[in-house]
Design a protein around this motif. Sequence first.
Motif, PDB file in Angstrom:
ATOM      1  N   ASN A  56       0.857  -1.179   0.000  1.00 40.05           N
ATOM      2  CA  ASN A  56       0.000   0.000   0.000  1.00 40.05           C
ATOM      3  C   ASN A  56       0.893   1.228   0.000  1.00 40.05           C
ATOM      4  N   ARG A  57       0.581   2.162  -0.876  1.00 38.46           N
ATOM      5  CA  ARG A  57       1.435   3.338  -1.034  1.00 38.46           C
ATOM      6  C   ARG A  57       0.595   4.605  -0.970  1.00 38.46           C
ATOM      7  N   CYS A  58       1.137   5.591  -0.280  1.00 38.62           N
ATOM      8  CA  CYS A  58       0.543   6.927  -0.249  1.00 38.62           C
ATOM      9  C   CYS A  58       1.634   7.910  -0.639  1.00 38.62           C
ATOM     10  N   MET A  59       1.405   8.642  -1.728  1.00 38.85           N
ATOM     11  CA  MET A  59       2.332   9.666  -2.178  1.00 38.85           C
ATOM     12  C   MET A  59       1.620  11.008  -2.030  1.00 38.85           C
ATOM     13  N   ILE A  60       2.292  11.961  -1.414  1.00 39.47           N
ATOM     14  CA  ILE A  60       1.707  13.280  -1.187  1.00 39.47           C
ATOM     15  C   ILE A  60       2.635  14.333  -1.765  1.00 39.47           C
ATOM     16  N   GLY A  66       5.706  30.293  -3.199  1.00 42.26           N
ATOM     17  CA  GLY A  66       7.073  30.775  -3.340  1.00 42.26           C
ATOM     18  C   GLY A  66       8.139  29.727  -3.118  1.00 42.26           C
ATOM     19  N   TYR A  67       7.807  28.454  -3.248  1.00 46.62           N
ATOM     20  CA  TYR A  67       8.769  27.393  -3.015  1.00 46.62           C
ATOM     21  C   TYR A  67       8.477  26.231  -3.951  1.00 46.62           C
ATOM     22  N   GLN A  68       9.457  25.405  -4.229  1.00 47.71           N
ATOM     23  CA  GLN A  68       9.260  24.237  -5.069  1.00 47.71           C
ATOM     24  C   GLN A  68       8.313  23.242  -4.387  1.00 47.71           C
ATOM     25  N   PRO A  69       7.557  22.469  -5.171  1.00 50.48           N
ATOM     26  CA  PRO A  69       6.680  21.448  -4.567  1.00 50.48           C
ATOM     27  C   PRO A  69       7.505  20.445  -3.760  1.00 50.48           C
ATOM     28  N   ILE A  70       6.903  19.930  -2.718  1.00 49.69           N
ATOM     29  CA  ILE A  70       7.540  18.933  -1.867  1.00 49.69           C
ATOM     30  C   ILE A  70       6.741  17.640  -1.995  1.00 49.69           C
ATOM     31  N   ALA A  71       7.412  16.548  -2.328  1.00 47.42           N
ATOM     32  CA  ALA A  71       6.747  15.251  -2.491  1.00 47.42           C
ATOM     33  C   ALA A  71       7.368  14.224  -1.557  1.00 47.42           C
ATOM     34  N   VAL A  72       6.494  13.419  -0.933  1.00 42.84           N
ATOM     35  CA  VAL A  72       6.930  12.327  -0.062  1.00 42.84           C
ATOM     36  C   VAL A  72       6.056  11.114  -0.350  1.00 42.84           C
ATOM     37  N   SER A  73       6.536   9.942   0.016  1.00 36.73           N
ATOM     38  CA  SER A  73       5.696   8.752  -0.122  1.00 36.73           C
ATOM     39  C   SER A  73       6.021   7.778   0.994  1.00 36.73           C
ATOM     40  N   ASP A  74       5.077   6.886   1.254  1.00 36.44           N
ATOM     41  CA  ASP A  74       5.272   5.869   2.271  1.00 36.44           C
ATOM     42  C   ASP A  74       4.591   4.587   1.815  1.00 36.44           C
ATOM     43  N   HIS A  75       5.262   3.465   2.013  1.00 35.16           N
ATOM     44  CA  HIS A  75       4.728   2.136   1.729  1.00 35.16           C
ATOM     45  C   HIS A  75       4.495   1.462   3.071  1.00 35.16           C
ATOM     46  N   ASP A  76       3.344   0.799   3.219  1.00 34.48           N
ATOM     47  CA  ASP A  76       3.096   0.120   4.482  1.00 34.48           C
ATOM     48  C   ASP A  76       2.114  -1.022   4.281  1.00 34.48           C
ATOM     49  N   LYS A  89       5.923  12.282   7.240  1.00 30.35           N
ATOM     50  CA  LYS A  89       7.076  12.667   6.416  1.00 30.35           C
ATOM     51  C   LYS A  89       6.869  14.044   5.795  1.00 30.35           C
ATOM     52  N   LEU A  90       5.647  14.321   5.351  1.00 25.95           N
ATOM     53  CA  LEU A  90       5.359  15.622   4.745  1.00 25.95           C
ATOM     54  C   LEU A  90       5.522  16.745   5.765  1.00 25.95           C
ATOM     55  N   LYS A  91       5.028  16.514   6.966  1.00 21.59           N
ATOM     56  CA  LYS A  91       5.153  17.529   8.020  1.00 21.59           C
ATOM     57  C   LYS A  91       6.626  17.853   8.275  1.00 21.59           C
ATOM     58  N   ARG A  92       7.461  16.827   8.373  1.00 24.20           N
ATOM     59  CA  ARG A  92       8.891  17.056   8.616  1.00 24.20           C
ATOM     60  C   ARG A  92       9.557  17.735   7.423  1.00 24.20           C
ATOM     61  N   ALA A  93       9.172  17.348   6.206  1.00 24.15           N
ATOM     62  CA  ALA A  93       9.779  17.949   5.010  1.00 24.15           C
ATOM     63  C   ALA A  93       9.421  19.428   4.881  1.00 24.15           C
TER      64      ALA A  93
END
Length: 123
Positions: A56-60, A66-76, A89-93
């Motif tokens: 199962n994967r979630c990519m956000i 004013g900033y480049q997009p930030i992308a993260v994903s998690d498999h679980d 992960k998104l919160k930390r990024a």
Amino acid sequence: MQININSDSTIERNAGLDQHVQSVIGSAIARFQDSITRVEVHLSDKNSQKSADGDNRCMIEARLTGYQPIAVSDHDATLHQAIAGAADKLKRAIDSALGRLQDGKRHAGEKVVAELDADEVTE
């Protein structure tokens, strides 16, 4: 802040899942909502026919003003765990990215102050 949810054909979308995604991601990044214009969430399950863990994967992807997009994903093992992991992960990024922006502004301000101090010494 707009949160758009997308899924592939292996994920059965319903109002409960959408509400869960909105709630988990919204609470994780609530303190950044003034800086975020849009969030794209992509859900997928590689082996929906099998009972394999970790597929199962979630990519956000978050779009910040004013900033480049930030992308993260998690498999679980479960979709809910993948959503929670990706939200964390998104919160930390975002915290890291905005922290670097603030550090850059603060250091630029320090440079201006240092230049002003140097001018006072030469006078």
